[in-house]
Design a protein around this motif. Structure first.
Motif, PDB file in Angstrom:
ATOM      1  N   SER A  15       0.841  -1.193   0.000  1.00 42.24           N
ATOM      2  CA  SER A  15       0.000   0.000   0.000  1.00 42.24           C
ATOM      3  C   SER A  15       0.879   1.248   0.000  1.00 42.24           C
ATOM      4  O   SER A  15       2.053   1.201   0.373  1.00 42.24           O
ATOM      5  N   PRO A  16       0.320   2.385  -0.405  1.00 39.13           N
ATOM      6  CA  PRO A  16       1.100   3.624  -0.381  1.00 39.13           C
ATOM      7  C   PRO A  16       1.593   3.982   1.026  1.00 39.13           C
ATOM      8  O   PRO A  16       2.703   4.495   1.187  1.00 39.13           O
ATOM      9  N   THR A  17       0.780   3.663   2.032  1.00 36.82           N
ATOM     10  CA  THR A  17       1.190   3.944   3.406  1.00 36.82           C
ATOM     11  C   THR A  17       2.438   3.141   3.773  1.00 36.82           C
ATOM     12  O   THR A  17       3.369   3.674   4.396  1.00 36.82           O
ATOM     13  N   ALA A  18       2.467   1.864   3.372  1.00 40.93           N
ATOM     14  CA  ALA A  18       3.632   1.023   3.662  1.00 40.93           C
ATOM     15  C   ALA A  18       4.859   1.522   2.914  1.00 40.93           C
ATOM     16  O   ALA A  18       5.972   1.510   3.451  1.00 40.93           O
ATOM     17  N   GLN A  19       4.660   1.978   1.665  1.00 38.78           N
ATOM     18  CA  GLN A  19       5.792   2.491   0.898  1.00 38.78           C
ATOM     19  C   GLN A  19       6.363   3.760   1.535  1.00 38.78           C
ATOM     20  O   GLN A  19       7.580   3.933   1.596  1.00 38.78           O
ATOM     21  N   VAL A  20       5.460   4.643   2.020  1.00 41.69           N
ATOM     22  CA  VAL A  20       5.926   5.872   2.671  1.00 41.69           C
ATOM     23  C   VAL A  20       6.654   5.544   3.969  1.00 41.69           C
ATOM     24  O   VAL A  20       7.698   6.139   4.286  1.00 41.69           O
ATOM     25  N   SER A  21       6.139   4.574   4.729  1.00 42.02           N
ATOM     26  CA  SER A  21       6.806   4.209   5.985  1.00 42.02           C
ATOM     27  C   SER A  21       8.169   3.573   5.728  1.00 42.02           C
ATOM     28  O   SER A  21       9.122   3.797   6.487  1.00 42.02           O
ATOM     29  N   GLU A  22       8.289   2.775   4.658  1.00 40.91           N
ATOM     30  CA  GLU A  22       9.589   2.212   4.301  1.00 40.91           C
ATOM     31  C   GLU A  22      10.562   3.316   3.897  1.00 40.91           C
ATOM     32  O   GLU A  22      11.747   3.286   4.264  1.00 40.91           O
ATOM     33  N   ALA A  23      10.060   4.295   3.137  1.00 43.30           N
ATOM     34  CA  ALA A  23      10.917   5.417   2.745  1.00 43.30           C
ATOM     35  C   ALA A  23      11.343   6.224   3.972  1.00 43.30           C
ATOM     36  O   ALA A  23      12.489   6.681   4.057  1.00 43.30           O
ATOM     37  N   GLU A  65      15.379  12.586  -1.920  1.00 46.55           N
ATOM     38  CA  GLU A  65      15.000  11.233  -2.351  1.00 46.55           C
ATOM     39  C   GLU A  65      13.745  10.762  -1.611  1.00 46.55           C
ATOM     40  O   GLU A  65      12.888  10.111  -2.200  1.00 46.55           O
ATOM     41  N   PHE A  66      13.642  11.130  -0.322  1.00 45.42           N
ATOM     42  CA  PHE A  66      12.437  10.779   0.442  1.00 45.42           C
ATOM     43  C   PHE A  66      11.207  11.433  -0.162  1.00 45.42           C
ATOM     44  O   PHE A  66      10.162  10.799  -0.316  1.00 45.42           O
ATOM     45  N   ALA A  67      11.323  12.702  -0.522  1.00 43.21           N
ATOM     46  CA  ALA A  67      10.197  13.414  -1.131  1.00 43.21           C
ATOM     47  C   ALA A  67       9.801  12.784  -2.463  1.00 43.21           C
ATOM     48  O   ALA A  67       8.623  12.645  -2.783  1.00 43.21           O
ATOM     49  N   ALA A  68      10.797  12.351  -3.245  1.00 41.11           N
ATOM     50  CA  ALA A  68      10.512  11.708  -4.529  1.00 41.11           C
ATOM     51  C   ALA A  68       9.808  10.372  -4.318  1.00 41.11           C
ATOM     52  O   ALA A  68       8.823  10.042  -5.014  1.00 41.11           O
ATOM     53  N   LEU A  69      10.285   9.577  -3.348  1.00 39.93           N
ATOM     54  CA  LEU A  69       9.648   8.271  -3.077  1.00 39.93           C
ATOM     55  C   LEU A  69       8.226   8.468  -2.535  1.00 39.93           C
ATOM     56  O   LEU A  69       7.312   7.716  -2.892  1.00 39.93           O
ATOM     57  N   LYS A  70       8.038   9.475  -1.718  1.00 42.87           N
ATOM     58  CA  LYS A  70       6.723   9.754  -1.153  1.00 42.87           C
ATOM     59  C   LYS A  70       5.751  10.202  -2.243  1.00 42.87           C
ATOM     60  O   LYS A  70       4.614   9.718  -2.306  1.00 42.87           O
ATOM     61  N   ALA A  71       6.222  11.051  -3.132  1.00 41.47           N
ATOM     62  CA  ALA A  71       5.365  11.501  -4.237  1.00 41.47           C
ATOM     63  C   ALA A  71       5.021  10.334  -5.164  1.00 41.47           C
ATOM     64  O   ALA A  71       3.887  10.224  -5.647  1.00 41.47           O
ATOM     65  N   LYS A  72       5.977   9.455  -5.395  1.00 40.40           N
ATOM     66  CA  LYS A  72       5.724   8.292  -6.263  1.00 40.40           C
ATOM     67  C   LYS A  72       4.723   7.340  -5.613  1.00 40.40           C
ATOM     68  O   LYS A  72       3.842   6.800  -6.291  1.00 40.40           O
ATOM     69  N   ALA A  73       4.823   7.137  -4.305  1.00 36.29           N
ATOM     70  CA  ALA A  73       3.917   6.224  -3.609  1.00 36.29           C
ATOM     71  C   ALA A  73       2.500   6.783  -3.554  1.00 36.29           C
ATOM     72  O   ALA A  73       1.529   6.048  -3.668  1.00 36.29           O
ATOM     73  N   LEU A  74       2.374   8.092  -3.438  1.00 35.87           N
ATOM     74  CA  LEU A  74       1.051   8.699  -3.326  1.00 35.87           C
ATOM     75  C   LEU A  74       0.433   9.019  -4.674  1.00 35.87           C
ATOM     76  O   LEU A  74      -0.728   9.405  -4.741  1.00 35.87           O
ATOM     77  N   ALA A  75       1.189   8.856  -5.742  1.00 43.87           N
ATOM     78  CA  ALA A  75       0.664   9.174  -7.081  1.00 43.87           C
ATOM     79  C   ALA A  75      -0.283   8.117  -7.584  1.00 43.87           C
ATOM     80  O   ALA A  75      -0.386   7.049  -7.189  1.00 43.87           O
TER      81      ALA A  75
END
Length: 125
Positions: free
Chosen positions: A94-102, A115-125
């Motif tokens: 899930s996007p929540t799990a991806q953000v928590s991993e990032a 890089e965290f902001a990029a991963l967060k934007a990618k997970a929430l997109a």
């Protein structure tokens, strides 16, 4: 006109070869036919190919179609099972799990804020 008849004969010859290969493949695919019967069919196909091919298609054509259909359904089932195993080995997160991993990577220092902001934007997109 010679070219036309040459093409007709080549077409007939290629079609005969296709049918012959289908018959030979069906002979070896059939599990109910004994080895001796398979050998006799092969000898007949070599000695009198046209006649034995026609007799085979008339006598065993329905079973030939059923064996081909069984093989196709078995191949499809094996492919579907393989796809299921590959798809289940990489579960979608899930996007929540991806953000928590990032976030965990950010906290450990493996990635920076950009890089965290990029991963967060990618997970929430």
């Amino acid at each position: 006109m010679d070219w036309f008849w040459l093409m007709v004969w080549w077409f007939a010859f290629v079609m005969y070869l296709v049918v012959l290969f289908q018959i030979v493949a069906d002979l070896f695919r059939d599990r109910q036919l004994s080895g001796w019967a398979k050998a006799l069919w092969m000898i007949a196909l070599i000695v009198i190919p046209f006649l034995s091919g026609m007799v085979y298609l008339i006598a065993r054509g329905r079973g030939m179609g059923q064996r081909q259909a069984e093989q196709m359904s078995q191949a499809r089932a094996e492919t579907d099972a393989y796809i299921r195993t590959v798809a289940s080995s990489t579960p979608a997160t899930s996007p929540t799990a991806q953000v928590s991993e990032a976030k965990a990577l950010l906290d450990s220092g493996a990635i920076d804020e950009r890089e965290f902001a990029a991963l967060k934007a990618k997970a929430l997109a």
